[in-house]
Design a protein around this motif. Structure first.
Motif, PDB file in Angstrom:
ATOM      1  N   LYS A  53       0.845  -1.188   0.000  1.00  0.00           N
ATOM      2  CA  LYS A  53       0.000   0.000   0.000  1.00  0.00           C
ATOM      3  C   LYS A  53       0.881   1.238   0.000  1.00  0.00           C
ATOM      4  CE  LYS A  53      -3.661  -2.230   2.590  1.00  0.00           C
ATOM      5  NZ  LYS A  53      -4.388  -2.256   3.846  1.00  0.00           N
ATOM      6  N   THR A  54       0.485   2.229  -0.786  1.00  0.00           N
ATOM      7  CA  THR A  54       1.185   3.504  -0.802  1.00  0.00           C
ATOM      8  C   THR A  54       0.208   4.593  -0.411  1.00  0.00           C
ATOM      9  OG1 THR A  54       0.702   3.786  -3.146  1.00  0.00           O
ATOM     10  CG2 THR A  54       2.810   2.795  -2.595  1.00  0.00           C
ATOM     11  N   VAL A  55       0.688   5.553   0.362  1.00  0.00           N
ATOM     12  CA  VAL A  55      -0.146   6.669   0.786  1.00  0.00           C
ATOM     13  C   VAL A  55      -0.225   7.659  -0.374  1.00  0.00           C
ATOM     14  CG1 VAL A  55      -0.425   8.519   2.469  1.00  0.00           C
ATOM     15  CG2 VAL A  55       0.532   6.345   3.184  1.00  0.00           C
ATOM     16  N   ILE A  56      -1.439   7.941  -0.838  1.00  0.00           N
ATOM     17  CA  ILE A  56      -1.620   8.818  -1.999  1.00  0.00           C
ATOM     18  C   ILE A  56      -2.113  10.199  -1.608  1.00  0.00           C
ATOM     19  CG2 ILE A  56      -1.987   6.948  -3.622  1.00  0.00           C
ATOM     20  CD1 ILE A  56      -5.013   7.556  -3.382  1.00  0.00           C
ATOM     21  N   GLY A  57      -2.566  10.362  -0.373  1.00  0.00           N
ATOM     22  CA  GLY A  57      -3.073  11.659   0.062  1.00  0.00           C
ATOM     23  C   GLY A  57      -3.805  11.540   1.385  1.00  0.00           C
ATOM     24  N   THR A  58      -4.663  12.520   1.664  1.00  0.00           N
ATOM     25  CA  THR A  58      -5.451  12.507   2.887  1.00  0.00           C
ATOM     26  C   THR A  58      -6.922  12.690   2.550  1.00  0.00           C
ATOM     27  OG1 THR A  58      -5.204  14.888   3.202  1.00  0.00           O
ATOM     28  CG2 THR A  58      -3.592  13.465   4.304  1.00  0.00           C
ATOM     29  N   ILE A  59      -7.752  12.302   3.500  1.00  0.00           N
ATOM     30  CA  ILE A  59      -9.202  12.418   3.345  1.00  0.00           C
ATOM     31  C   ILE A  59      -9.804  12.585   4.734  1.00  0.00           C
ATOM     32  CG2 ILE A  59      -9.591   9.937   3.445  1.00  0.00           C
ATOM     33  CD1 ILE A  59     -11.799  10.278   1.359  1.00  0.00           C
ATOM     34  N   LYS A  60     -10.946  13.230   4.831  1.00  0.00           N
ATOM     35  CA  LYS A  60     -11.638  13.373   6.120  1.00  0.00           C
ATOM     36  C   LYS A  60     -12.379  12.072   6.415  1.00  0.00           C
ATOM     37  CE  LYS A  60     -11.941  18.170   6.875  1.00  0.00           C
ATOM     38  NZ  LYS A  60     -11.013  18.360   7.944  1.00  0.00           N
ATOM     39  N   CYS A  61     -12.305  11.620   7.667  1.00  0.00           N
ATOM     40  CA  CYS A  61     -12.997  10.406   8.096  1.00  0.00           C
ATOM     41  C   CYS A  61     -14.504  10.639   8.026  1.00  0.00           C
ATOM     42  CB  CYS A  61     -12.576  10.050   9.513  1.00  0.00           C
ATOM     43  SG  CYS A  61     -13.442   8.613  10.181  1.00  0.00           S
ATOM     44  N   HIS A  62     -15.245   9.622   7.608  1.00  0.00           N
ATOM     45  CA  HIS A  62     -16.698   9.731   7.516  1.00  0.00           C
ATOM     46  C   HIS A  62     -17.340   9.828   8.895  1.00  0.00           C
ATOM     47  CE1 HIS A  62     -16.602   9.085   3.304  1.00  0.00           C
ATOM     48  NE2 HIS A  62     -16.272   7.800   3.362  1.00  0.00           N
ATOM     49  N   CYS A  63     -16.695   9.292   9.908  1.00  0.00           N
ATOM     50  CA  CYS A  63     -17.274   9.215  11.238  1.00  0.00           C
ATOM     51  C   CYS A  63     -16.842  10.375  12.139  1.00  0.00           C
ATOM     52  CB  CYS A  63     -16.893   7.882  11.872  1.00  0.00           C
ATOM     53  SG  CYS A  63     -17.653   7.575  13.459  1.00  0.00           S
ATOM     54  N   CYS A  64     -15.516  10.575  12.293  1.00  0.00           N
ATOM     55  CA  CYS A  64     -15.025  11.565  13.261  1.00  0.00           C
ATOM     56  C   CYS A  64     -14.499  12.845  12.618  1.00  0.00           C
ATOM     57  CB  CYS A  64     -13.951  10.944  14.149  1.00  0.00           C
ATOM     58  SG  CYS A  64     -12.431  10.504  13.297  1.00  0.00           S
ATOM     59  N   GLU A  65     -14.489  12.935  11.291  1.00  0.00           N
ATOM     60  CA  GLU A  65     -14.094  14.134  10.543  1.00  0.00           C
ATOM     61  C   GLU A  65     -12.627  14.533  10.717  1.00  0.00           C
ATOM     62  OE1 GLU A  65     -15.970  15.859   8.266  1.00  0.00           O
ATOM     63  OE2 GLU A  65     -17.455  14.287   8.528  1.00  0.00           O
ATOM     64  N   ASP A 121     -18.413   2.185  -8.217  1.00  0.00           N
ATOM     65  CA  ASP A 121     -18.918   3.533  -7.994  1.00  0.00           C
ATOM     66  C   ASP A 121     -18.374   4.100  -6.675  1.00  0.00           C
ATOM     67  OD1 ASP A 121     -20.504   5.778  -8.711  1.00  0.00           O
ATOM     68  OD2 ASP A 121     -22.046   5.140  -7.270  1.00  0.00           O
ATOM     69  N   ALA A 122     -18.201   3.232  -5.673  1.00  0.00           N
ATOM     70  CA  ALA A 122     -17.650   3.670  -4.384  1.00  0.00           C
ATOM     71  C   ALA A 122     -16.218   4.180  -4.558  1.00  0.00           C
ATOM     72  CB  ALA A 122     -17.679   2.522  -3.391  1.00  0.00           C
ATOM     73  N   HIS A 123     -15.442   3.516  -5.418  1.00  0.00           N
ATOM     74  CA  HIS A 123     -14.061   3.946  -5.666  1.00  0.00           C
ATOM     75  C   HIS A 123     -14.036   5.322  -6.322  1.00  0.00           C
ATOM     76  CE1 HIS A 123     -10.174   4.145  -7.777  1.00  0.00           C
ATOM     77  NE2 HIS A 123      -9.732   3.399  -6.782  1.00  0.00           N
ATOM     78  N   ALA A 128     -12.600  10.867  -5.434  1.00  0.00           N
ATOM     79  CA  ALA A 128     -12.873  12.279  -5.700  1.00  0.00           C
ATOM     80  C   ALA A 128     -12.704  13.127  -4.444  1.00  0.00           C
ATOM     81  CB  ALA A 128     -14.290  12.445  -6.244  1.00  0.00           C
ATOM     82  N   ARG A 129     -12.853  12.524  -3.269  1.00  0.00           N
ATOM     83  CA  ARG A 129     -12.722  13.248  -2.000  1.00  0.00           C
ATOM     84  C   ARG A 129     -11.286  13.293  -1.475  1.00  0.00           C
ATOM     85  NH1 ARG A 129     -16.241  11.059   2.391  1.00  0.00           N
ATOM     86  NH2 ARG A 129     -15.562  12.961   3.375  1.00  0.00           N
ATOM     87  N   VAL A 130     -10.405  12.489  -2.052  1.00  0.00           N
ATOM     88  CA  VAL A 130      -9.013  12.416  -1.586  1.00  0.00           C
ATOM     89  C   VAL A 130      -8.250  13.661  -2.035  1.00  0.00           C
ATOM     90  CG1 VAL A 130      -6.833  11.158  -1.769  1.00  0.00           C
ATOM     91  CG2 VAL A 130      -8.977   9.911  -1.588  1.00  0.00           C
ATOM     92  N   VAL A 131      -7.565  14.301  -1.079  1.00  0.00           N
ATOM     93  CA  VAL A 131      -6.659  15.412  -1.393  1.00  0.00           C
ATOM     94  C   VAL A 131      -5.296  14.774  -1.641  1.00  0.00           C
ATOM     95  CG1 VAL A 131      -5.622  17.541  -0.545  1.00  0.00           C
ATOM     96  CG2 VAL A 131      -7.973  16.966   0.083  1.00  0.00           C
ATOM     97  N   ARG A 132      -4.911  14.676  -2.902  1.00  0.00           N
ATOM     98  CA  ARG A 132      -3.687  13.961  -3.270  1.00  0.00           C
ATOM     99  C   ARG A 132      -2.437  14.792  -3.003  1.00  0.00           C
ATOM    100  NH1 ARG A 132      -4.463   9.211  -6.234  1.00  0.00           N
ATOM    101  NH2 ARG A 132      -6.637   8.890  -6.751  1.00  0.00           N
ATOM    102  N   PHE A 133      -1.352  14.084  -2.661  1.00  0.00           N
ATOM    103  CA  PHE A 133      -0.062  14.723  -2.470  1.00  0.00           C
ATOM    104  C   PHE A 133       0.500  15.117  -3.831  1.00  0.00           C
ATOM    105  CE2 PHE A 133       0.358  11.852   1.418  1.00  0.00           C
ATOM    106  CZ  PHE A 133      -0.118  12.829   2.272  1.00  0.00           C
TER     107      PHE A 133
END
Length: 100
Positions: free
Chosen positions: A7-19, A50-52, A57-62
């Motif tokens: 696995k490689t880290v491609i960016g960050t995203i806000k958690c659906h549960c705790c933000e 569709d989930a992917h 689309a929500r991922v803020v990529r590095f």
């Protein structure tokens, strides 16, 4: 024996549960892994679904540097040299009382 995909880290995203901002990882097959380490909510999305599309689309990529070299061209990994064994066994606390 089955091996896990890297696995490689491609960016960050806000958690659906705790933000909170959490790392978004992608394996070599294209599956997204967005697992929160604080609230322990796992989210996985296989490539082509569709989930992917919605999740990526929500991922803020590095940002990728312009002079980035592909992994196949990078220098090979050279393992460190093994440590030499001790010349003689180390003495412990119980060795002191055995000869008296």
């Amino acid at each position: 024996m089955k091996t896990r995909a890297k696995k490689t880290v491609i960016g960050t995203i806000k958690c659906h549960c705790c933000e909170r901002d959490i790392p978004a990882k992608e394996n070599e097959h294209g599956t997204l892994d967005v697992s929160c380490q604080w609230c322990e909510m796992p989210v996985y999305a296989k490539k082509g679904t569709d989930a992917h599309k919605r999740l990526s689309a929500r991922v803020v990529r590095f940002p990728v540097p312009h002079d980035a070299t592909p992994a196949s061209v990078a220098e090979p990994f050279i393992p460190p040299s093994p440590e030499k064994p001790a010349a003689r066994a180390a003495r412990g606390v119980f060795d002191v009382f055995t000869g008296a």
